[in-house]
Design a protein around this motif. Structure first.
Motif, PDB file in Angstrom:
ATOM      1  N   THR A  20       0.796  -1.224   0.000  1.00  0.00           N
ATOM      2  CA  THR A  20       0.000   0.000   0.000  1.00  0.00           C
ATOM      3  C   THR A  20       0.834   1.282   0.000  1.00  0.00           C
ATOM      4  N   PRO A  21       1.921   1.383   0.802  1.00  0.00           N
ATOM      5  CA  PRO A  21       2.689   2.639   0.784  1.00  0.00           C
ATOM      6  C   PRO A  21       3.235   3.012  -0.591  1.00  0.00           C
ATOM      7  N   LYS A  23       1.746   3.221  -3.264  1.00  0.00           N
ATOM      8  CA  LYS A  23       0.820   4.062  -4.020  1.00  0.00           C
ATOM      9  C   LYS A  23       1.317   5.506  -4.069  1.00  0.00           C
ATOM     10  N   LYS A  24       2.193   5.850  -3.152  1.00  0.00           N
ATOM     11  CA  LYS A  24       2.750   7.205  -3.113  1.00  0.00           C
ATOM     12  C   LYS A  24       3.703   7.438  -4.275  1.00  0.00           C
ATOM     13  N   TRP A  25       4.253   6.344  -4.833  1.00  0.00           N
ATOM     14  CA  TRP A  25       5.216   6.461  -5.931  1.00  0.00           C
ATOM     15  C   TRP A  25       4.714   5.662  -7.141  1.00  0.00           C
ATOM     16  N   PHE A 259      -6.418   6.719   0.295  1.00  0.00           N
ATOM     17  CA  PHE A 259      -5.937   7.331  -0.939  1.00  0.00           C
ATOM     18  C   PHE A 259      -7.050   7.920  -1.801  1.00  0.00           C
TER      19      PHE A 259
END
Length: 290
Positions: A20-21, A23-25, A259
């Motif tokens: 999931t983290p 998704k920031k990149w 998100f």
């Protein structure tokens, strides 16, 4: 609570969270993620192996690791070739659920009430189909995601067959050669891709570190998966492994609540309906072991 249920819940949450983290990149390559994630997988497995004195190079574990890489390869390929990340994900997940259920029932002769398990599998398929994009195309166009799902639903079969045949290899002992197979298979594949494409993937510091941590989390999720499919437990392979695939719902939950995905009312109603159908399938599948 029965350890099988604890393992399933643990696996569901971790497998639905560990990526999931990233998704920031969104521009961070899936292949770069796989490369760094498998470093985390290898390091955590070696630490556990040396602390517990279970280091080994079992060919069965190594082969299962390579089989897992094949599944990942087809799924990542499907993301680009089938032009939809969510669609490729739900199609491959549906196939992995079907493959693992049939393997448990037909290959390992696990008991399950078909009056409940068959409707359960139908609920899974219908619910997942509601999440797949309407423009997803025919099965012939989406063969990569189906092959990836088949591999992900069967990669533990060699270990279970070898164990049934008398191989003295515990779950903890299996994780060491399994992780080595995943690491070397992935790094070899990524190296070949970079040579063929005449370019190296982008490895910025922040997503690379997060990817290594994701590998640590994935290993914890795999231990939960083994508790879920333990033949001596309440669930077994035919029920335990399909239940771990509910991680998709956790992932979708992160997308909605953190998100801001599925922004329109129509999208959220569709997602909610699909979720209820899939959860109904999970309940029926669990009851089928009763």
């Amino acid at each position: 609570m029965e350890s099988s249920y604890i393992g399933a819940l643990m696996s569901i949450f971790i497998f639905g969270t560990y990526m999931t983290p990233l998704k920031k990149w969104p521009k961070f390559s899936s292949w770069a993620f796989l490369s760094m994630m498998t470093w985390g997988v290898l390091i955590s497995a070696l630490v556990v192996a040396f602390v517990t004195g279970t280091f080994n190079l079992s060919p069965v574990g190594f082969f299962c690791g390579l089989w897992w890489v094949i599944g990942g390869t087809f799924c990542f390929w499907a993301v680009k070739a089938e032009a939809d990340l969510a669609g490729a994900g739900v199609r491959s997940m549906g196939m992995s659920i079907l493959a693992s259920f049939l393997s448990g029932v037909l290959l390992f002769h696990e008991k399950s009430s078909f009056a409940l398990s068959i409707p359960a599998i139908i609920c899974f398929m219908v619910g997942l189909s509601r999440l797949s994009p309407s423009h997803g195309g025919s099965i012939f166009k989406n063969w990569r995601s189906f092959l990836g799902g088949f591999a992900f639903g069967t990669y533990l079969i060699p270990f279970k067959l070898a164990t049934a045949a008398g191989l003295e290899l515990t779950d903890v002992e299996f994780m060491c050669p399994f992780s080595i197979g995943i690491f070397f298979g992935s790094q070899l594949l990524i190296g070949i891709l970079q040579i063929r494409r005449h370019k190296f993937y982008w490895y910025p510091l922040a997503p690379s570190v997060v990817s290594v941590i994701a590998g640590f989390l994935w290993m914890a999720g795999m231990h939960g998966c083994f508790w879920a499919i333990d033949p001596e437990g309440a669930l077994g392979y035919a029920v335990g492994y399909p239940l771990t695939q509910l991680n998709l719902l956790v992932n979708l939950g992160w997308g909605v609540f953190v998100f801001g995905e599925y922004k329109t009312a129509k999208e959220r109603v569709k997602l909610l309906l699909a979720t209820f159908i899939i959860l109904a399938g999970a309940v029926l599948l669990t009851l089928s072991k009763g």
